[in-house]
Scaffold this motif. Structure first.
Motif, PDB file in Angstrom:
ATOM      1  N   LYS A  68      -5.463  -0.478  16.948  1.00 36.85           N
ATOM      2  CA  LYS A  68      -4.978   0.555  17.850  1.00 36.85           C
ATOM      3  C   LYS A  68      -4.226  -0.064  19.025  1.00 36.85           C
ATOM      4  O   LYS A  68      -4.423  -1.242  19.372  1.00 36.85           O
ATOM      5  CB  LYS A  68      -6.150   1.389  18.383  1.00 36.85           C
ATOM      6  CG  LYS A  68      -6.967   2.091  17.305  1.00 36.85           C
ATOM      7  CD  LYS A  68      -6.193   3.218  16.663  1.00 36.85           C
ATOM      8  CE  LYS A  68      -7.062   4.001  15.694  1.00 36.85           C
ATOM      9  NZ  LYS A  68      -6.374   5.134  15.081  1.00 36.85           N
ATOM     10  N   GLN A  71      -4.873   0.238  25.962  1.00 39.43           N
ATOM     11  CA  GLN A  71      -4.856   1.340  26.903  1.00 39.43           C
ATOM     12  C   GLN A  71      -3.566   1.365  27.717  1.00 39.43           C
ATOM     13  O   GLN A  71      -3.050   2.435  28.045  1.00 39.43           O
ATOM     14  CB  GLN A  71      -6.069   1.251  27.843  1.00 39.43           C
ATOM     15  CG  GLN A  71      -7.402   1.504  27.155  1.00 39.43           C
ATOM     16  CD  GLN A  71      -7.481   2.865  26.502  1.00 39.43           C
ATOM     17  OE1 GLN A  71      -6.946   3.837  27.027  1.00 39.43           O
ATOM     18  NE2 GLN A  71      -8.135   2.946  25.354  1.00 39.43           N
ATOM     19  N   LEU A  74      -0.959   2.894  25.483  1.00 42.43           N
ATOM     20  CA  LEU A  74      -1.193   4.324  25.366  1.00 42.43           C
ATOM     21  C   LEU A  74      -0.729   5.073  26.610  1.00 42.43           C
ATOM     22  O   LEU A  74      -0.131   6.146  26.522  1.00 42.43           O
ATOM     23  CB  LEU A  74      -2.681   4.592  25.129  1.00 42.43           C
ATOM     24  CG  LEU A  74      -3.208   4.331  23.713  1.00 42.43           C
ATOM     25  CD1 LEU A  74      -4.731   4.432  23.691  1.00 42.43           C
ATOM     26  CD2 LEU A  74      -2.605   5.304  22.719  1.00 42.43           C
ATOM     27  N   GLN A  78       2.143   7.807  26.776  1.00 41.09           N
ATOM     28  CA  GLN A  78       1.817   9.132  27.286  1.00 41.09           C
ATOM     29  C   GLN A  78       2.861   9.583  28.301  1.00 41.09           C
ATOM     30  O   GLN A  78       3.271  10.754  28.313  1.00 41.09           O
ATOM     31  CB  GLN A  78       0.425   9.119  27.918  1.00 41.09           C
ATOM     32  CG  GLN A  78       0.030  10.412  28.622  1.00 41.09           C
ATOM     33  CD  GLN A  78      -0.381  11.511  27.657  1.00 41.09           C
ATOM     34  OE1 GLN A  78      -0.205  11.368  26.459  1.00 41.09           O
ATOM     35  NE2 GLN A  78      -0.894  12.601  28.168  1.00 41.09           N
ATOM     36  N   LEU A 103      -4.695  11.005  28.330  1.00 44.13           N
ATOM     37  CA  LEU A 103      -5.220   9.722  27.878  1.00 44.13           C
ATOM     38  C   LEU A 103      -5.625   8.915  29.106  1.00 44.13           C
ATOM     39  O   LEU A 103      -5.025   9.054  30.175  1.00 44.13           O
ATOM     40  CB  LEU A 103      -4.166   8.968  27.068  1.00 44.13           C
ATOM     41  CG  LEU A 103      -3.704   9.653  25.782  1.00 44.13           C
ATOM     42  CD1 LEU A 103      -2.606   8.843  25.120  1.00 44.13           C
ATOM     43  CD2 LEU A 103      -4.852   9.860  24.831  1.00 44.13           C
ATOM     44  N   ASN A 222     -11.662   5.238  20.995  1.00 47.09           N
ATOM     45  CA  ASN A 222     -10.581   6.034  21.565  1.00 47.09           C
ATOM     46  C   ASN A 222     -11.192   7.203  22.329  1.00 47.09           C
ATOM     47  O   ASN A 222     -12.187   7.792  21.900  1.00 47.09           O
ATOM     48  CB  ASN A 222      -9.665   6.570  20.467  1.00 47.09           C
ATOM     49  CG  ASN A 222      -8.916   5.460  19.757  1.00 47.09           C
ATOM     50  OD1 ASN A 222      -8.544   4.474  20.375  1.00 47.09           O
ATOM     51  ND2 ASN A 222      -8.714   5.611  18.461  1.00 47.09           N
ATOM     52  N   VAL A 271      -1.900  10.804  17.671  1.00 46.71           N
ATOM     53  CA  VAL A 271      -2.505  10.717  18.998  1.00 46.71           C
ATOM     54  C   VAL A 271      -2.378  12.042  19.763  1.00 46.71           C
ATOM     55  O   VAL A 271      -3.320  12.504  20.391  1.00 46.71           O
ATOM     56  CB  VAL A 271      -1.874   9.571  19.814  1.00 46.71           C
ATOM     57  CG1 VAL A 271      -2.493   9.477  21.201  1.00 46.71           C
ATOM     58  CG2 VAL A 271      -2.022   8.249  19.062  1.00 46.71           C
ATOM     59  N   LEU A 334       3.020   2.450  17.720  1.00 53.36           N
ATOM     60  CA  LEU A 334       2.962   3.758  18.352  1.00 53.36           C
ATOM     61  C   LEU A 334       4.369   4.248  18.665  1.00 53.36           C
ATOM     62  O   LEU A 334       5.190   3.499  19.220  1.00 53.36           O
ATOM     63  CB  LEU A 334       2.144   3.668  19.642  1.00 53.36           C
ATOM     64  CG  LEU A 334       1.578   4.959  20.227  1.00 53.36           C
ATOM     65  CD1 LEU A 334       0.666   5.644  19.226  1.00 53.36           C
ATOM     66  CD2 LEU A 334       0.822   4.655  21.517  1.00 53.36           C
TER      67      LEU A 334
END
Length: 350
Positions: A68, A71, A74, A78, A103, A222, A271, A334
């Protein structure tokens, strides 16, 4: 020329017509026949949707994500996700049907407390911090706030977790539940944190902090925060909604179905959004009802008087709204993929 995305959406719509018994062949489908399809019809619609989305992404099967994103990655994605929604004139609440998904800005591992009994399994604490985004306003009318967590299946990890939100008086306990899809098993849990989030929105100036404790083997997970809220509907939006609402006359209208990526087993690679409202067109098209054009009116009249088997107009989409998907691709990266003509916003007869 159609794009791969619009081609895939066309495939979905064709499948929808087939699954709902709404093939445009000049025949009316009775309400009893429609209802009898029940869960089978819904499963067919979801399978058609899954096939269409995968096809548009150039995949035959959902991707297997070996690792994955961090953070930090992510959080950056986001932010790009919110920018993309703004570019299309949307916000996250419109995109998944009155919900905003947050997130965490960071997830930190905290130092464990003193171990008083060597026979006890070690305790592990992780802290997730969520930051407000511009779409979350003080006057937001919160209906529900849910904390979503998922992890890979671990045999040595305890089946329970404790969640504490600093400032609250209680600690929440939850059990992991298994989700099996495409031969892979993950575990997930959902916790209601509505009261705590409402207080944060009303009073909080810093991040929304969630502390997660578990025993045994340490692991990563997650975590996301889903806020479901009322949305102010403008007079224009309300009039369109009233026009599209179906009634007992079984005429051409827009119907809806909530699609949850958790329910179809895609949370390991999709996601955001967690879910969205899928619309489709359904109903009969009597003469001069919602005609798409003068040609439609002529065709409808010919179908009435002709004995040559000319088909009557069919209830089809007239306009669309976009949806943006944040997901992992076939290489485990991603990315964001916009679907500009996936969500039906209006129906007519053509």
């Amino acid at each position: 020329m159609s794009t791969p995305h619009s081609t895939a959406v066309t495939l979905v719509l064709v499948y929808l017509c087939w699954a709902r018994g709404q093939v445009c062949r000049g025949e009316e489908v009775s309400r009893d026949e429609e209802v009898s399809s029940g869960d089978t019809g819904k499963r067919q619609v979801l399978e058609a949707l899954k096939t269409g989305i995968l096809s548009s992404l150039g995949m035959d099967q959902p991707p297997v994500v070996p690792q994955k994103a961090s953070q930090e990655e992510l959080w950056e994605m986001q932010a790009l996700y919110q920018e993309k929604l703004s570019h299309f004139g949307l916000n996250s609440s419109q995109n998944n049907g009155r919900s905003t998904v947050l997130l965490p800005r960071t997830v930190l591992k905290l130092s464990p407390g003193p171990r008083t009994n060597l026979r006890r399994r070690p305790l592990h604490w992780h802290r997730a911090e969520f930051t407000k985004i511009p779409s979350i306003q003080e006057e937001l009318s919160l209906i529900r706030a849910q904390l979503y967590m998922s992890r890979q299946v671990l045999k040595r990890a305890a089946p329970k977790v404790k969640v504490h939100i600093p400032g609250s008086k209680s600690t929440k306990r939850a059990m992991w539940t298994d989700i099996t899809a495409n031969g892979n098993t993950t575990q997930s849990l959902v916790l209601d944190v509505s009261a705590e989030v409402q207080k944060w929105i009303r009073e909080g100036v810093g991040p929304f902090v969630v502390d997660v404790r578990h025993k045994g083997a340490d692991y990563s997970f997650n975590i996301s925060l889903k806020l479901t809220h009322d949305r102010k509907i403008s007079r224009t939006t309300r009039s369109v909604k009233e026009e599209e609402d179906c009634d007992e006359r079984d005429l051409c209208c827009r119907q809806s179905m909530t699609v949850s990526f958790k329910d179809i087993g895609w949370t390991d690679w999709v996601v955001a959004p967690l879910e969205y409202t899928m619309f489709f067109c359904q109903g009969s098209c009597p003469h001069n009802y919602k005609p798409a054009s003068m040609h439609t009116q002529v065709k409808s009249r010919l179908a009435q008087i002709s004995k040559a088997g000319i088909s009557r107009p069919c209830c089809v989409p007239a306009a669309y709204e976009p949806m943006v998907l944040m997901h992992y691709d076939s290489h485990g990266k991603l990315k964001l993929t916009p679907f500009e003509d996936l969500i039906v916003s209006k129906c007519h007869c053509a």
